[in-house]
Write an enzyme that holds these catalytic residues in place. Structure first.
Site, PDB file in Angstrom:
ATOM      1  N   ASP A  24      36.208  39.371  44.564  1.00  0.00           N
ATOM      2  CA  ASP A  24      34.966  39.844  43.949  1.00  0.00           C
ATOM      3  C   ASP A  24      33.835  38.872  44.268  1.00  0.00           C
ATOM      4  O   ASP A  24      33.995  37.644  44.164  1.00  0.00           O
ATOM      5  CB  ASP A  24      35.141  39.952  42.435  1.00  0.00           C
ATOM      6  CG  ASP A  24      33.950  40.629  41.775  1.00  0.00           C
ATOM      7  OD1 ASP A  24      33.901  41.867  41.824  1.00  0.00           O
ATOM      8  OD2 ASP A  24      33.083  39.907  41.243  1.00  0.00           O
ATOM      9  N   ILE A  25      32.692  39.436  44.719  1.00  0.00           N
ATOM     10  CA  ILE A  25      31.528  38.583  44.987  1.00  0.00           C
ATOM     11  C   ILE A  25      30.947  38.120  43.650  1.00  0.00           C
ATOM     12  O   ILE A  25      30.657  38.934  42.764  1.00  0.00           O
ATOM     13  CB  ILE A  25      30.463  39.337  45.802  1.00  0.00           C
ATOM     14  CG1 ILE A  25      31.043  39.816  47.141  1.00  0.00           C
ATOM     15  CG2 ILE A  25      29.238  38.459  46.048  1.00  0.00           C
ATOM     16  CD1 ILE A  25      30.077  40.633  47.968  1.00  0.00           C
ATOM     17  N   GLU A  80      31.171  45.507  44.678  1.00  0.00           N
ATOM     18  CA  GLU A  80      31.242  44.214  45.369  1.00  0.00           C
ATOM     19  C   GLU A  80      32.667  43.683  45.400  1.00  0.00           C
ATOM     20  O   GLU A  80      32.885  42.489  45.641  1.00  0.00           O
ATOM     21  CB  GLU A  80      30.312  43.208  44.672  1.00  0.00           C
ATOM     22  CG  GLU A  80      30.758  42.767  43.287  1.00  0.00           C
ATOM     23  CD  GLU A  80      30.300  43.696  42.183  1.00  0.00           C
ATOM     24  OE1 GLU A  80      30.338  43.266  41.019  1.00  0.00           O
ATOM     25  OE2 GLU A  80      29.921  44.849  42.462  1.00  0.00           O
TER      26      GLU A  80
END
Length: 412
Positions: free
Chosen positions: A269-270, A313
């Site tokens: 996950d960003i 994301e």
């Protein structure tokens, strides 16, 4: 020019060829070459088979030579000239050089007709006319049944007729009856060439239709594959999408269950991506996603694993055959790959670089486990990574007795 455009242009060329003038037999050079390449072996094999039939017919006429008192001459001509000519022609047709194959198609029949004509001119009536009519039947049958080209058929007929006229004039002089019969044979022999022209045109048209169908079928297969690829590809990042991920998860889980191999899920996950979008805008956010996806995908594919965009994301990677320690090290490699991009995060203090947090779950499948369990464990590990301050890799607890391990984020 891509393959699809080439195929479309070739189909257009085929359509033009199918509508060519009625009197035109040959195709444009590229299609004519393709036609000859596809039909050459079958054509040569068929003609060689007809040569065998002609050779048998040649020998079967020996009893007639005996009846008319020309057995000795018949044996000399049929066994000494015609038979060797056909045998040599068959060898050339099957194994000989291409430059000699035209001669191997044309000359044996010319020699056969000349032999029959010569024998016929040596005997009296009514046998003489029968020999000459037999020569005519040979030419007519050849032009109707044997799949030679129009040029080859024309050359064979012309040379055979010339040999008949030449022998008739040489052996009987300006004999009206002989020359009239030769003239009738000429007319009867050349008329079937019209049918040979039609047969050659029809053969080429059949080839064109077959080739067009093949190309259209290939286009349909390519289009189907492209649509399937499109259905499984994320349009923004070019990664595999959620649909592809579901299919791959099930396939690799089943394979790991059979092989008793290590199976791992990485949830990536960003960090603070919503803040990035809110600060820099969605266009900048999309560009950021593209760069992160490219970095992750390059590293994953380099090591022979699989990754897809899970949504938003978030990304999901699947490892196969990696034990927990190597899987955690692999996850750390991905984290560093994103960090090394040094994409400024405008929503963070001092414009820190964009980072990712990764949760890892690895196990060897058993009857008590399911792929959903692994996904849930990796997702739980991702939440722990977020809680630990982000920009780190966390392994799940309780998977096959392995204790959770956190790889601390890079201070630099």
């Amino acid at each position: 020019m891509d393959e699809g455009q080439v195929s479309s242009e070739r189909i257009d060329a085929i359509e033009r060829a199918l509508s060519r003038p009625v009197g035109q037999i040959a195709l444009e050079p590229s299609l004519e070459t393709a036609y000859l390449d596809r039909t050459d072996l079958k054509r040569r094999t068929t003609i060689a088979s007809w040569h065998i039939g002609a050779l048998i017919a040649n020998l079967a006429c020996l009893p007639l030579d005996y009846i008319v008192g020309q057995l000795q001459l018949g044996l000399a001509l049929r066994l000494g000239i015609t038979t060797p000519a056909y045998l040599l022609a068959m060898v050339i047709m099957i194994r000989g050089p291409k430059r000699l194959q035209n001669a191997a198609i044309i000359l044996p029949m010319v020699i056969f007709v000349a032999t029959v004509t010569y024998l016929g001119l040596q005997v009296g009536q009514p046998h003489s006319d029968r020999y000459l009519m037999a020569a005519a039947l040979l030419l007519i049958f050849k032009n109707l049944a044997i799949p030679t080209s129009v040029r080859q058929a024309l050359a064979t007929t012309t040379l055979s007729i010339l040999s008949m006229f030449g022998l008739a004039f040489l052996l009987r002089g300006p004999n009206i009856e002989s020359l009239t019969l030769c003239g009738f044979i000429t007319l009867a022999s050349f008329l079937p060439l019209v049918m040979r022209c039609q047969a050659e045109r029809s053969a080429r048209n059949a080839f064109l239709i077959e080739l067009r169908d093949e190309l259209k079928s290939a286009q349909l297969v390519a289009l189907t594959q492209a649509l399937a690829e499109l259905a499984e590809t994320d349009p923004l990042t070019g990664m595999r999408n959620r649909r592809s991920l579901s299919e791959t998860l099930n396939g690799k889980w089943a394979a790991a269950s059979v092989d008793n191999a290590w199976f791992g899920i990485l949830m990536i996950d960003i960090d603070r991506f919503k803040l990035f979008n809110d600060t820099a805008g969605h266009d900048a956010g999309d560009r950021c996603l593209e760069r992160v996806a490219l970095a992750l995908q390059s590293e994953v594919h380099r090591q022979g694993h699989y990754i897809a965009r899970f949504g938003g994301e978030e990304f999901t990677a699947i490892t196969y055959g990696l034990a927990p320690e190597p899987a955690l090290a692999f996850a750390e490699t991905l984290r560093r790959a994103v960090l090394d991009l040094a994409i400024p995060h405008p929503g963070c203090e001092d414009v820190a670089p964009v980072t990712v947090s990764i949760g890892v779950a690895v196990l060897q499948p058993s009857a008590q486990d399911s792929v959903e369990d692994v996904i849930g464990a990796a997702d739980g590990a991702l939440y722990k990574a977020k809680a630990n301050g982000r920009n780190c890799v966390v392994g799940s607890a309780g998977m096959s007795g392995y204790i959770a391990r956190t790889l601390m984020k890079d201070a630099g």
